[in-house]
Design an enzyme around this catalytic site. Sequence first.
Site, PDB file in Angstrom:
ATOM      1  N   HIS A 175       2.837   1.482  12.635  1.00 44.23           N
ATOM      2  CA  HIS A 175       3.830   0.490  12.238  1.00 44.23           C
ATOM      3  C   HIS A 175       3.875  -0.626  13.275  1.00 44.23           C
ATOM      4  O   HIS A 175       3.303  -0.508  14.359  1.00 44.23           O
ATOM      5  CB  HIS A 175       5.221   1.117  12.022  1.00 44.23           C
ATOM      6  CG  HIS A 175       5.906   1.645  13.252  1.00 44.23           C
ATOM      7  ND1 HIS A 175       7.238   2.006  13.271  1.00 44.23           N
ATOM      8  CD2 HIS A 175       5.456   1.868  14.518  1.00 44.23           C
ATOM      9  CE1 HIS A 175       7.568   2.445  14.465  1.00 44.23           C
ATOM     10  NE2 HIS A 175       6.518   2.365  15.248  1.00 44.23           N
ATOM     11  N   CYS A 194       6.464  -2.889  20.948  1.00 45.02           N
ATOM     12  CA  CYS A 194       6.399  -2.439  19.542  1.00 45.02           C
ATOM     13  C   CYS A 194       6.180  -3.614  18.576  1.00 45.02           C
ATOM     14  O   CYS A 194       5.938  -3.397  17.388  1.00 45.02           O
ATOM     15  CB  CYS A 194       7.669  -1.691  19.158  1.00 45.02           C
ATOM     16  SG  CYS A 194       7.944  -0.240  20.157  1.00 45.02           S
ATOM     17  N   HIS A 200       0.911  -0.041  16.216  1.00 45.68           N
ATOM     18  CA  HIS A 200       0.597   1.173  16.982  1.00 45.68           C
ATOM     19  C   HIS A 200       1.029   2.352  16.118  1.00 45.68           C
ATOM     20  O   HIS A 200       1.708   2.173  15.095  1.00 45.68           O
ATOM     21  CB  HIS A 200       1.346   1.171  18.331  1.00 45.68           C
ATOM     22  CG  HIS A 200       2.830   1.218  18.146  1.00 45.68           C
ATOM     23  ND1 HIS A 200       3.568   0.089  17.876  1.00 45.68           N
ATOM     24  CD2 HIS A 200       3.697   2.255  18.117  1.00 45.68           C
ATOM     25  CE1 HIS A 200       4.841   0.435  17.711  1.00 45.68           C
ATOM     26  NE2 HIS A 200       4.948   1.749  17.847  1.00 45.68           N
ATOM     27  N   HIS A 202       2.211   6.708  15.397  1.00 47.22           N
ATOM     28  CA  HIS A 202       2.939   7.913  15.826  1.00 47.22           C
ATOM     29  C   HIS A 202       2.532   9.099  14.959  1.00 47.22           C
ATOM     30  O   HIS A 202       2.170   8.925  13.797  1.00 47.22           O
ATOM     31  CB  HIS A 202       4.459   7.728  15.659  1.00 47.22           C
ATOM     32  CG  HIS A 202       5.034   6.640  16.487  1.00 47.22           C
ATOM     33  ND1 HIS A 202       5.240   6.761  17.837  1.00 47.22           N
ATOM     34  CD2 HIS A 202       5.457   5.387  16.153  1.00 47.22           C
ATOM     35  CE1 HIS A 202       5.778   5.646  18.311  1.00 47.22           C
ATOM     36  NE2 HIS A 202       5.911   4.782  17.306  1.00 47.22           N
ATOM     37  N   ASP A 240       1.120   9.282   4.865  1.00 46.93           N
ATOM     38  CA  ASP A 240       0.180   9.753   5.887  1.00 46.93           C
ATOM     39  C   ASP A 240      -1.024   8.822   6.015  1.00 46.93           C
ATOM     40  O   ASP A 240      -1.611   8.394   5.015  1.00 46.93           O
ATOM     41  CB  ASP A 240      -0.285  11.163   5.493  1.00 46.93           C
ATOM     42  CG  ASP A 240      -0.947  11.877   6.657  1.00 46.93           C
ATOM     43  OD1 ASP A 240      -0.620  11.596   7.824  1.00 46.93           O
ATOM     44  OD2 ASP A 240      -1.814  12.738   6.383  1.00 46.93           O
ATOM     45  N   HIS A 241      -1.374   8.492   7.256  1.00 47.22           N
ATOM     46  CA  HIS A 241      -2.519   7.621   7.548  1.00 47.22           C
ATOM     47  C   HIS A 241      -2.389   6.254   6.874  1.00 47.22           C
ATOM     48  O   HIS A 241      -3.331   5.768   6.247  1.00 47.22           O
ATOM     49  CB  HIS A 241      -3.847   8.312   7.197  1.00 47.22           C
ATOM     50  CG  HIS A 241      -4.191   9.400   8.166  1.00 47.22           C
ATOM     51  ND1 HIS A 241      -3.479  10.571   8.257  1.00 47.22           N
ATOM     52  CD2 HIS A 241      -5.144   9.475   9.127  1.00 47.22           C
ATOM     53  CE1 HIS A 241      -3.983  11.329   9.220  1.00 47.22           C
ATOM     54  NE2 HIS A 241      -4.986  10.688   9.780  1.00 47.22           N
ATOM     55  N   GLU A 287       9.959  10.631  16.109  1.00 52.14           N
ATOM     56  CA  GLU A 287       8.855   9.687  16.247  1.00 52.14           C
ATOM     57  C   GLU A 287       7.967  10.051  17.426  1.00 52.14           C
ATOM     58  O   GLU A 287       6.755   9.849  17.403  1.00 52.14           O
ATOM     59  CB  GLU A 287       9.441   8.278  16.435  1.00 52.14           C
ATOM     60  CG  GLU A 287       8.482   7.177  16.122  1.00 52.14           C
ATOM     61  CD  GLU A 287       9.195   5.824  16.145  1.00 52.14           C
ATOM     62  OE1 GLU A 287       9.183   5.143  15.118  1.00 52.14           O
ATOM     63  OE2 GLU A 287       9.770   5.466  17.194  1.00 52.14           O
TER      64      GLU A 287
END
Length: 315
Positions: A175, A194, A200, A202, A240-241, A287
Site C-alpha cells: 500500500h 509510508c 511498500h 506488509h 492477497d498479493h 500490520e
Amino acid sequence: MSEFSAAFSAAGLPQIDAHGQGRGCVITRRACFCSSHRYWLPELTADENDSRFGLCSKAPGHGHNYELIVSMAGILDSDGMVLNLSDVKHAIKSEVTSKLDFHFLNEVWPEFDLNQDSGCLPTTEALVRVIWHRLSSHLPIVALRLHESSGLWADYLGHGMDAYLTIRTHFAAAHRLARPELSQEENEAIYGKCARPHGHGHNYLLDVTVRGSIDARTGMVCDLAALQMLVENLIVEPFDHTFLNKDISHFVACVPTAENIALHISDCLSLPIQQIGAQLHKIRLQESPNNAAEVYAEVPQLAMQPAALEAVMSS
Ligand SMILES: [Zn+2]
Ligand SMILES: [Zn+2]
C-alpha cells in the site's frame, strides 16, 4: 495504622493497606491439554456427517493441543494476591486438565454424550462453556479463552449460550499512504516514509471474531467451514498479493491505513456473516509486530467485550 497511611487518609486519597489489600485486580492463568474429538451426529447418515463436518467427521477422530486461558477477578488479600496461584493451579488441574488431557472429548463428560438428546459436539466454543461451568464454583472466573490452534479460539464470558469464535488468517499486500488530493510534500509531511511513491508491503495478520448462540446439538455458533470460506473468498483471495491502492476499488479514493483496511473488511463481512447465523463482533488487523487496528462491528463505541483476555491474546 502507620503514619504514612494516616497521612494518605487525611489527604482524602483512597487508603491503601499494606500489600495492596482491598484493591481489585484481574489475574490470568494458562493451562494446556491434548485431547481428541470427532464431529459425528448419530441421527445423520455417513454422507450427511461427511458433508456437514468434512474431515472432522472421520473415524476415529483427530486431536488438538488446546490452550486454556482463565481470567479471574477479585480483591487482593493481606498477602497481596487475588488468589493463591497454587490453589488456582490445583482447581484447573482437578476440574479440567486431569479430566481432558489425553482423553477423547466425546466420551469424557456427559455434556458431549451424543447418544443423549442433550449431548452436543465437543467444539471449541461448546468445550469452553462446559469448562466454565466446571470451574466457576471453584474460581471467580470473568472470562475464558480456549485455543484449539493458533488459528482458532473461542471466548466465553458466562452469558448463557452466547460465545465468541475467532479465526486467524493472513494475507500479504502493498500500500501507499497518501491522499490523492494532496501534493507529495504534503503527504510525506503527514505519512512520512509510508507516502513514498511506489509503496511498500506488509504481511497482514487478520483476526475475525464472530458472536453467536452455541447450537445445543452441533455445539457451534456458526458453520466454521462456511465462516472460513467467507473470509477466504471475500477478503484473503481478493486482497492477497495486491497493491491495495490500485487493485481494491475502495482504496482508490480512500487511504488504506490499517484502520481503514480493518473498517473495510468489517463492512465486507458483516452481512455475509449474519447470513450464516452469527454476528461479526470484531476485526483485528495486525500490520506489523508493532501496530494493529481493531474495529468493533456490533457497537459504535470502542467496547472490548473479552477485554480481560486481550493482554494475553496478542502474545
Ligand atoms: Zn478438531
Ligand atoms: Zn504500511
